[in-house]
Design an enzyme around this catalytic site. Structure first.
Site, mmCIF file in Angstrom:
data_model
loop_
_atom_site.group_PDB
_atom_site.id
_atom_site.type_symbol
_atom_site.label_atom_id
_atom_site.label_comp_id
_atom_site.label_asym_id
_atom_site.label_seq_id
_atom_site.Cartn_x
_atom_site.Cartn_y
_atom_site.Cartn_z
ATOM 1 N N SER A 42 -8.763 0.773 -7.134
ATOM 2 C CA SER A 42 -7.979 1.795 -7.834
ATOM 3 C C SER A 42 -6.643 1.206 -8.272
ATOM 4 C CB SER A 42 -7.735 3.008 -6.919
ATOM 5 O OG SER A 42 -6.833 2.672 -5.888
ATOM 6 N N SER A 44 -3.443 2.345 -7.619
ATOM 7 C CA SER A 44 -2.261 2.875 -6.936
ATOM 8 C C SER A 44 -1.203 1.816 -6.630
ATOM 9 C CB SER A 44 -2.670 3.563 -5.632
ATOM 10 O OG SER A 44 -3.093 2.622 -4.668
ATOM 11 N N LYS A 105 -1.493 0.027 0.725
ATOM 12 C CA LYS A 105 -0.203 0.520 0.257
ATOM 13 C C LYS A 105 0.893 -0.410 0.785
ATOM 14 C CE LYS A 105 -2.158 4.440 -1.199
ATOM 15 N NZ LYS A 105 -2.369 4.731 -2.633
ATOM 16 N N SER A 196 -0.340 7.518 -7.032
ATOM 17 C CA SER A 196 -0.631 6.991 -5.697
ATOM 18 C C SER A 196 -0.684 8.127 -4.684
ATOM 19 C CB SER A 196 0.433 5.975 -5.271
ATOM 20 O OG SER A 196 0.220 5.552 -3.936
#
Length: 257
Positions: A42, A44, A105, A196
């Site tokens: 993805s 993010s 993250k 995100s």
């Protein structure tokens, strides 16, 4: 004089099976204890990480929990030989709500910190972290949109710098309440701040036990949702400039416009 440099004949099928088993066990040990490959599905973490990036994640950086092991067997709780993630680390972890899902993250808040976002600026314990506009990126492969996107460089209190995308002014996550990070947990945010699902939202803070490892090196990267097995697409879709690139402690350098 006789020549004693004799090559021993192979032991046949049994020896071949033994070698294969040993190789598989070695690969399992390396994957469990040292490093594990992950791919980015993805956007993010844009612009730091792009979809199609393949990473090596250092599993020994934070020690080991049950999530470090294949199938996550419930053999022990907490971490062994553990060390806490550092502020600014890009880390892979299991989400608290569903520990079958891996997220990646950046560590923004440490245990005991108070974290808040105001008008797009991150505040840690009431102090704004420096955020400077460094230009724009007008590359859909990096931004996933077809217009120029503002890029802001943030510098955390420990000196770690990285770039973030600002897709939308006054976006949903640009103004938040103040979060207090509980003991033993961490506040995580994606670098693509308007796209995100992170600790500002339903993810919440992440317990230390859920961390799998620290993202270190991009070893492969391919664009346009191509599979690495599609070798015929490598000449046009391979991101050669991203190969063997460090994940932590580096910034994308956009062209000012």
């Amino acid at each position: 004089m006789s020549d004693k440099s004799v090559v021993k004949k192979s032991g046949g099928l049994g020896e071949t099976i033994s070698v294969v088993v040993q190789a598989l066990l070695l690969a399992l040990v390396i994957r469990t204890v040292l490093i594990q490959p992950f791919n980015i599905p993805s956007g993010s973490m844009r612009p730091t990480l792009l979809e199609g990036d393949y990473l090596f994640v250092s599993k020994f950086s934070y020690g080991f929990s049950k999530y470090s092991l294949p199938l996550s067997p419930n053999l022990f709780s907490g971490r062994i030989w553990g060390s806490e993630p550092l502020r600014g680390d890009v880390a892979v972890f299991r989400t608290p709500a569903d520990t079958s899902i891996d997220y990646i993250k950046r560590v923004i808040g440490l245990p005991g910190d108070k974290v808040q976002v105001r008008e797009g600026v991150v505040y840690i314990n009431g102090v704004a972290i420096p955020r400077v506009k460094v230009g724009q990126i007008n590359n859909p492969d990096v931004t996933e949109v077809t217009h120029p996107v503002d890029v802001y460089r943030e510098t955390l209190p420990n000196g770690v710098t990285y770039d973030t995308l600002d897709l939308t002014q006054n976006g949903l996550g640009d103004n938040t309440r103040e979060f207090t990070v509980p003991a033993g947990q961490f506040f995580m945010m994606g670098d693509n701040r308007d796209n995100s699902a992170d600790s500002r939202f339903d993810l919440g803070t992440v317990p230390l036990e859920n961390f799998i490892g620290r993202a270190n090196i991009i070893f492969f990267s391919i664009a346009d949702k191509a599979s690495p097995l599609e070798i015929w697409r490598w000449p046009t879709e391979m991101r050669f400039d991203r190969l063997l690139r460090s994940v932590n402690g580096t910034s994308f350098t956009p062209k000012s416009q």
